[in-house]
Design a protein around this motif. Structure first.
Motif, PDB file in Angstrom:
ATOM      1  N   ILE A  73       0.846  -1.204   0.000  1.00  0.00           N
ATOM      2  CA  ILE A  73       0.000   0.000   0.000  1.00  0.00           C
ATOM      3  C   ILE A  73       0.875   1.245   0.000  1.00  0.00           C
ATOM      4  N   THR A  74       1.919   1.243   0.805  1.00  0.00           N
ATOM      5  CA  THR A  74       2.853   2.371   0.851  1.00  0.00           C
ATOM      6  C   THR A  74       3.496   2.583  -0.508  1.00  0.00           C
ATOM      7  N   GLN A  75       3.842   1.500  -1.196  1.00  0.00           N
ATOM      8  CA  GLN A  75       4.428   1.590  -2.544  1.00  0.00           C
ATOM      9  C   GLN A  75       3.485   2.325  -3.493  1.00  0.00           C
ATOM     10  N   VAL A  76       2.199   1.998  -3.438  1.00  0.00           N
ATOM     11  CA  VAL A  76       1.208   2.652  -4.299  1.00  0.00           C
ATOM     12  C   VAL A  76       1.149   4.146  -3.999  1.00  0.00           C
ATOM     13  N   TYR A  77       1.065   4.500  -2.726  1.00  0.00           N
ATOM     14  CA  TYR A  77       0.919   5.906  -2.364  1.00  0.00           C
ATOM     15  C   TYR A  77       2.196   6.705  -2.603  1.00  0.00           C
ATOM     16  N   LYS A  78       3.351   6.064  -2.556  1.00  0.00           N
ATOM     17  CA  LYS A  78       4.596   6.755  -2.924  1.00  0.00           C
ATOM     18  C   LYS A  78       4.619   7.037  -4.429  1.00  0.00           C
ATOM     19  N   ALA A  79       4.115   6.100  -5.225  1.00  0.00           N
ATOM     20  CA  ALA A  79       4.023   6.324  -6.673  1.00  0.00           C
ATOM     21  C   ALA A  79       3.038   7.461  -6.962  1.00  0.00           C
ATOM     22  N   LEU A  80       1.922   7.492  -6.242  1.00  0.00           N
ATOM     23  CA  LEU A  80       0.951   8.574  -6.416  1.00  0.00           C
ATOM     24  C   LEU A  80       1.544   9.912  -5.970  1.00  0.00           C
ATOM     25  N   GLU A  81       2.328   9.876  -4.907  1.00  0.00           N
ATOM     26  CA  GLU A  81       2.997  11.087  -4.430  1.00  0.00           C
ATOM     27  C   GLU A  81       3.927  11.634  -5.515  1.00  0.00           C
ATOM     28  N   ARG A  82       4.635  10.755  -6.177  1.00  0.00           N
ATOM     29  CA  ARG A  82       5.522  11.158  -7.281  1.00  0.00           C
ATOM     30  C   ARG A  82       4.709  11.770  -8.423  1.00  0.00           C
ATOM     31  N   SER A  83       3.554  11.172  -8.711  1.00  0.00           N
ATOM     32  CA  SER A  83       2.669  11.710  -9.746  1.00  0.00           C
ATOM     33  C   SER A  83       2.190  13.108  -9.364  1.00  0.00           C
ATOM     34  N   LEU A  84       1.782  13.287  -8.130  1.00  0.00           N
ATOM     35  CA  LEU A  84       1.338  14.601  -7.659  1.00  0.00           C
ATOM     36  C   LEU A  84       2.462  15.626  -7.774  1.00  0.00           C
ATOM     37  N   LYS A  85       3.662  15.249  -7.352  1.00  0.00           N
ATOM     38  CA  LYS A  85       4.811  16.165  -7.367  1.00  0.00           C
ATOM     39  C   LYS A  85       5.191  16.586  -8.786  1.00  0.00           C
ATOM     40  N   SER A  86       4.812  15.796  -9.793  1.00  0.00           N
ATOM     41  CA  SER A  86       5.161  16.149 -11.179  1.00  0.00           C
ATOM     42  C   SER A  86       4.589  17.505 -11.570  1.00  0.00           C
ATOM     43  N   PHE A  87       3.536  17.951 -10.886  1.00  0.00           N
ATOM     44  CA  PHE A  87       2.961  19.274 -11.125  1.00  0.00           C
ATOM     45  C   PHE A  87       2.936  20.116  -9.847  1.00  0.00           C
ATOM     46  N   GLY A  88       3.806  19.787  -8.878  1.00  0.00           N
ATOM     47  CA  GLY A  88       3.938  20.590  -7.677  1.00  0.00           C
ATOM     48  C   GLY A  88       2.840  20.403  -6.643  1.00  0.00           C
ATOM     49  N   ALA A  89       2.118  19.300  -6.698  1.00  0.00           N
ATOM     50  CA  ALA A  89       1.019  19.054  -5.765  1.00  0.00           C
ATOM     51  C   ALA A  89       1.433  18.076  -4.677  1.00  0.00           C
ATOM     52  N   THR A  90       0.606  17.995  -3.643  1.00  0.00           N
ATOM     53  CA  THR A  90       0.787  17.033  -2.553  1.00  0.00           C
ATOM     54  C   THR A  90      -0.564  16.349  -2.309  1.00  0.00           C
TER      55      THR A  90
END
Length: 151
Positions: A73-90
């Motif tokens: 689950i943490t792996q999924v949310y870290k990947a999503l975090e990376r996706s969010l950061k691609s446009f400066g989001a959290t």
């Protein structure tokens, strides 16, 4: 008099057509994409982009895990975090989360691994148990919608 009325009507018709053309141009959406730092910014084999930005909204494709454990689950949310950061989001920009799993009870059991990423500011969410995902061995897929400030 008739000539003046005809010219005025033609002018109004021309103005209307011009405004319609301008509005049609304004209705085109501008899409910005990000796909795991790839040059193409999208996956042409499967036919998707990981993140699509339209205006101030991010549409984030699902991140997956083959393991329904706190680590998976943490792996999924870290990947999503990376996706969010691609446009400066959290995760504080996330307004909607869709979660698909092959085992809802396991997801409920390990939900604390997910909640950590939201820091108490949870989005609207839908969780669905399904028989399988696109990747045959995947057990969890999560997609997000996030809003950026402004616009």
């Amino acid at each position: 008099m008739l000539d003046k009325l005809l010219r005025k009507s033609l002018f109004l018709l021309s103005l209307t057509l011009f405004n319609t053309a301008l509005m049609a141009q304004k209705n085109e959406i501008i899409k910005e994409k990000w796909h795991w730092d790839g040059k193409l910014k999208q996956d042409t084999a499967a036919g998707y982009a990981q993140v699509l930005k339209v205006g101030n909204v991010l549409y984030i494709s699902g991140a997956v895990s083959t393991s329904l454990t706190p680590e998976g689950i943490t792996q999924v949310y870290k990947a999503l975090e990376r996706s969010l950061k691609s446009f400066g989001a959290t995760f504080q920009n996330v307004v909607k989360e869709n979660l698909y799993t092959t085992d809802i009870e396991a997801m409920k059991k390990y939900n604390d691994a997910r909640k950590v990423f939201y820091k108490g500011d949870f989005p609207a969410a839908t969780w669905v148990q399904i028989s399988r995902l696109y990747m045959t061995d995947a057990k969890l897929e999560v997609e997000l919608i996030a809003h950026l400030p402004g616009n």
